[in-house]
Design an enzyme around this catalytic site. Structure first.
Site, PDB file in Angstrom:
ATOM      1  N   PHE A  58      43.521  42.368  51.910  1.00  0.00           N
ATOM      2  CA  PHE A  58      44.117  42.845  53.156  1.00  0.00           C
ATOM      3  C   PHE A  58      43.640  44.260  53.468  1.00  0.00           C
ATOM      4  CE2 PHE A  58      47.458  44.931  55.627  1.00  0.00           C
ATOM      5  CZ  PHE A  58      47.577  44.038  56.685  1.00  0.00           C
ATOM      6  N   HIS A 109      39.935  34.462  49.730  1.00  0.00           N
ATOM      7  CA  HIS A 109      39.369  34.993  48.482  1.00  0.00           C
ATOM      8  C   HIS A 109      39.465  33.890  47.427  1.00  0.00           C
ATOM      9  CE1 HIS A 109      38.340  37.422  45.152  1.00  0.00           C
ATOM     10  NE2 HIS A 109      38.681  38.589  45.666  1.00  0.00           N
ATOM     11  N   PRO A 110      38.340  33.337  46.980  1.00  0.00           N
ATOM     12  CA  PRO A 110      38.387  32.160  46.116  1.00  0.00           C
ATOM     13  C   PRO A 110      38.868  32.426  44.696  1.00  0.00           C
ATOM     14  CG  PRO A 110      36.125  32.889  46.373  1.00  0.00           C
ATOM     15  CD  PRO A 110      36.952  33.739  47.293  1.00  0.00           C
ATOM     16  N   LEU A 111      38.789  33.676  44.220  1.00  0.00           N
ATOM     17  CA  LEU A 111      39.088  33.946  42.815  1.00  0.00           C
ATOM     18  C   LEU A 111      40.321  34.805  42.596  1.00  0.00           C
ATOM     19  CD1 LEU A 111      35.466  34.615  41.480  1.00  0.00           C
ATOM     20  CD2 LEU A 111      36.772  32.482  41.441  1.00  0.00           C
ATOM     21  N   CYS A 112      41.006  35.193  43.658  1.00  0.00           N
ATOM     22  CA  CYS A 112      42.172  36.059  43.470  1.00  0.00           C
ATOM     23  C   CYS A 112      43.301  35.284  42.805  1.00  0.00           C
ATOM     24  CB  CYS A 112      42.642  36.625  44.807  1.00  0.00           C
ATOM     25  SG  CYS A 112      43.274  35.400  45.937  1.00  0.00           S
ATOM     26  N   GLY A 113      44.103  36.015  42.027  1.00  0.00           N
ATOM     27  CA  GLY A 113      45.259  35.380  41.390  1.00  0.00           C
ATOM     28  C   GLY A 113      44.900  34.153  40.581  1.00  0.00           C
ATOM     29  N   SER A 151      47.897  39.294  42.815  1.00  0.00           N
ATOM     30  CA  SER A 151      48.607  39.566  41.569  1.00  0.00           C
ATOM     31  C   SER A 151      50.012  40.091  41.795  1.00  0.00           C
ATOM     32  CB  SER A 151      47.807  40.576  40.725  1.00  0.00           C
ATOM     33  OG  SER A 151      46.540  40.060  40.401  1.00  0.00           O
ATOM     34  N   THR A 154      35.120  34.296  51.130  1.00  0.00           N
ATOM     35  CA  THR A 154      34.394  35.510  50.746  1.00  0.00           C
ATOM     36  C   THR A 154      33.487  35.223  49.556  1.00  0.00           C
ATOM     37  OG1 THR A 154      36.237  36.246  49.359  1.00  0.00           O
ATOM     38  CG2 THR A 154      36.191  37.025  51.619  1.00  0.00           C
ATOM     39  N   ASP A 175      46.666  42.155  48.064  1.00  0.00           N
ATOM     40  CA  ASP A 175      46.700  43.398  48.828  1.00  0.00           C
ATOM     41  C   ASP A 175      45.311  44.006  48.978  1.00  0.00           C
ATOM     42  OD1 ASP A 175      49.432  43.107  48.990  1.00  0.00           O
ATOM     43  OD2 ASP A 175      49.845  44.394  47.271  1.00  0.00           O
TER      44      ASP A 175
END
Length: 613
Positions: free
Chosen positions: A209, A145-149, A321, A176, A206
């Site tokens: 996932f 995921h390129p933009l998470c967190g 996060s 993604t 999460d």
């Protein structure tokens, strides 16, 4: 070569006599008087061991000819190191952090020899020994995921990718590009293609996932619908959950055509919480068929993939996060530790909550829809926080604190009825409308007196209750078989601030023990949390604030207040007349006013070993 001694040069030590055994490599310094290792001084190893266990080796690497650091000899050299040019190979191992026992630290032993063939022979022998460990994965599908967190997904993958390359683990990396990308990929991939991989890894939070979990289980889980109590509109439903939706007319439609129905709410913006939305776009994989029983090129039938099974595992490299699943299953929110656990092929069984929505709203038609959650399923406050946070994505992870405060100040409560199965280990009580409150209080008092056993690595509770994965549909127990013959349902109704079910402890950095400290990873139970409305707003504020602050205290129990009910159960049913009933499933929004939920014991295997205590 086993048992034979070979004289090699070990960086930081000098000449050593090396012996290969059945479980590892041991060495003895030939000149111990030259001083201790310099490895610890340069941060490669916190402590030099005289034996390297194959179970601690994640890679063996043949290097070019070059310098090998000599021993630190204070009698000869005051500063600097003796270096010798020779042929080299590195043995990459792990050690545990002194401050954090769950954290794995990669380090290396650098060996040298004048003969290149000696180095090559040793590398081949060591590689063969570690490759004999069958649990280690060879091929993985990785979703990043390129933009998470705040963009940590790509950064973390770039950091750990060399570890997989060094360990010769092949990775098919998919970045993604939209909400539901991972879900669509795994829901539509053929079993023939899926069998090429030993597992799927999520580099994200999460939410990603959860998307992967639902994509895999959508049409591959053979578990029956959760049991329901008499009086619930769907009492006795025992249909198999195979990712199909029954329209009530004995006609079934594949989930691949009904994905949009599963998630009526959500955002297509990228973040660590990705709603499972189908856009019909190509997923970028060679999908030969949507039929799970795919024929091979030779015409042979390819066995279908179903869960639970022993060979396929899921992994998470934390980048979200909160990363509650990783913290609860490994004890550390550390990308390197999670990557090494995947490379070593560590394995634990993980309970999964199966959530069946019967109706999305009171006026909606009955349409059973199946979703899965690995950590938590929550209604009321929990769902409203996630929905409110959608308006503040620009704030990053801080939006959850802000949204939580806003929702708390609104002080919304909801009329609902909840029925849960009494734990069969508890003493049965007579059920009647008059003594429901006394019955609940009795259950609560028994819970408070019970001894808590915290889940950890090699947990005895999970080992006692876990069952091996089954590949045959006939061998998978029905929900009613998991519960005693005469299940005891207990009803609780009224106005609730929230209704939640923890599958695991749900640890996070602010709550080191988690939401439910005694929750186990694979014991087949949910921890149902009912937080009732309070008649006096002042008492509510004082109690809730105290309740929330308890989470930050190590060893505290935030579930001992009068307005909080905590019930350990295998299944529960929920009914609400609210038009906008929103659930939070692992951070994903799910609209439902009537649901039944059950714990599916050890439904999936995870690349983890449990937290060290």
């Amino acid at each position: 070569m086993q048992g034979d001694g070979e004289v090699l040069f070990l960086g930081g030590v000098g000449e050593v006599a090396v012996t290969l055994g059945h479980d590892g490599l041991s060495f003895l310094p030939l000149h111990p008087e030259l001083g201790s290792s310099c490895l610890s001084s340069i941060g490669l190893l916190p402590k030099l061991e005289n034996k390297i266990k194959f179970s601690d080796v994640y890679a063996v690497e043949l290097l070019d000819e070059g310098p090998v650091c000599g021993p630190w000899n204070t009698r000869i050299v005051v500063q600097g190191k003796k270096n010798s040019e020779m042929h080299r190979f590195a043995v990459h191992v792990i050690t545990r952090s002194r401050k954090h026992p769950s954290q794995l630290v990669p380090c290396e032993y650098l060996f040298g020899h004048k003969d290149p063939e000696t180095c090559k022979s040793l590398v081949e022998h060591l590689s063969a020994c570690i490759n004999n460990e069958q649990d280690r994965p060879k091929n993985l599908m990785v979703f990043v995921h390129p933009l998470c967190g705040k963009g940590r997904g790509c950064k973390n993958w770039e950091m750990v990718a060399p570890l997989f390359d060094r360990a010769n683990v092949n990775t098919k990396v998919i970045i993604t590009k939209r909400a539901g990308h991972a879900y669509d990929t795994l829901a539509s991939i053929s079993d023939k293609e899926l069998k090429k991989f030993d597992g799927v890894v999520a580099v994200g939070g999460d939410g990603l996932f959860n998307e992967i979990l639902n994509g895999l289980l959508n049409s591959r889980n053979k578990t029956s619908y959760p049991p329901t109590p008499e009086g619930f509109g769907y009492f006795g439903s025992t249909e198999k959950c195979q990712g199909y939706k029954n329209d009530g007319l004995n006609n079934s439609t594949p989930t691949s055509e009904a994905v949009n129905v599963m998630l009526p709410v959500g955002s297509n913006k990228s973040d660590d919480h990705e709603p499972l939305l189908s856009t019909g776009q190509s997923v970028g994989l060679d999908i030969s068929s949507l039929n799970p029983n795919t024929e091979s090129s030779t015409g042979d039938q390819v066995p279908s993939v179903s869960f639970p099974n022993d060979w396929f595992r899921l992994g998470i490299i934390p980048s979200g996060s909160t990363d509650a699943i990783v913290l609860s299953t490994t004890g550390e929110r550390d990308a390197v530790t999670s990557a090494l656990l995947i490379i070593f092929g560590r394995r634990i069984a993980l309970d999964i909550a199966q959530v069946v929505r019967w109706k999305s709203s009171p006026s909606a038609e009955v349409l059973p829809t199946v979703r899965y959650a690995a950590s938590f399923a929550g209604y009321g406050f929990y769902g409203e926080v996630i929905r409110e946070s959608e308006n503040y994505r620009w704030m990053g992870p801080a939006r959850y604190d802000f949204s939580g405060t806003m929702v708390f100040l609104k002080h919304r409560s909801y009329d609902a009825k909840v029925a849960f199965l009494e734990n069969e280990n508890s003493h049965s009580l007579a059920a009647s409308a008059e003594n429901v409150a006394d019955e609940v209080q009795s259950l609560q008092s028994r819970r408070k007196r019970s001894r808590k056993t915290i889940c950890q690595a090699n947990c005895s509770v999970c080992k006692e209750t876990s069952t091996p994965g089954q590949d045959s549909e006939d061998e998978i127990p029905n929900s009613s078989q998991m519960i005693h013959d005469n299940p005891k349902w207990i009803w609780s109704e009224g106005r609730f601030l929230s209704v939640g079910a923890a599958v695991i402890s749900c640890r996070n950095e602010r709550a080191p023990d988690g939401l439910v400290a005694e929750a186990h990873l694979s014991d087949g139970f949910l921890h149902l949390l009912l937080i009732r409305d309070c008649p006096l707003p002042l008492y509510l504020c004082r109690s809730i604030c105290r309740h929330l602050t308890q989470f930050t205290k190590k060893g505290s129990d935030p579930l001992t207040f009068k307005f909080v009910e905590h019930h350990k159960t295998r299944a529960f049913t929920f009914i609400s007349s609210h038009d906008e009933s929103i659930w939070n499933l692992d951070g994903e929004l799910f609209q439902a006013c009537e649901v039944s939920v059950q714990a599916c014991r050890g439904l999936v295997n995870l690349f983890a070993s449990g937290p060290e205590v």
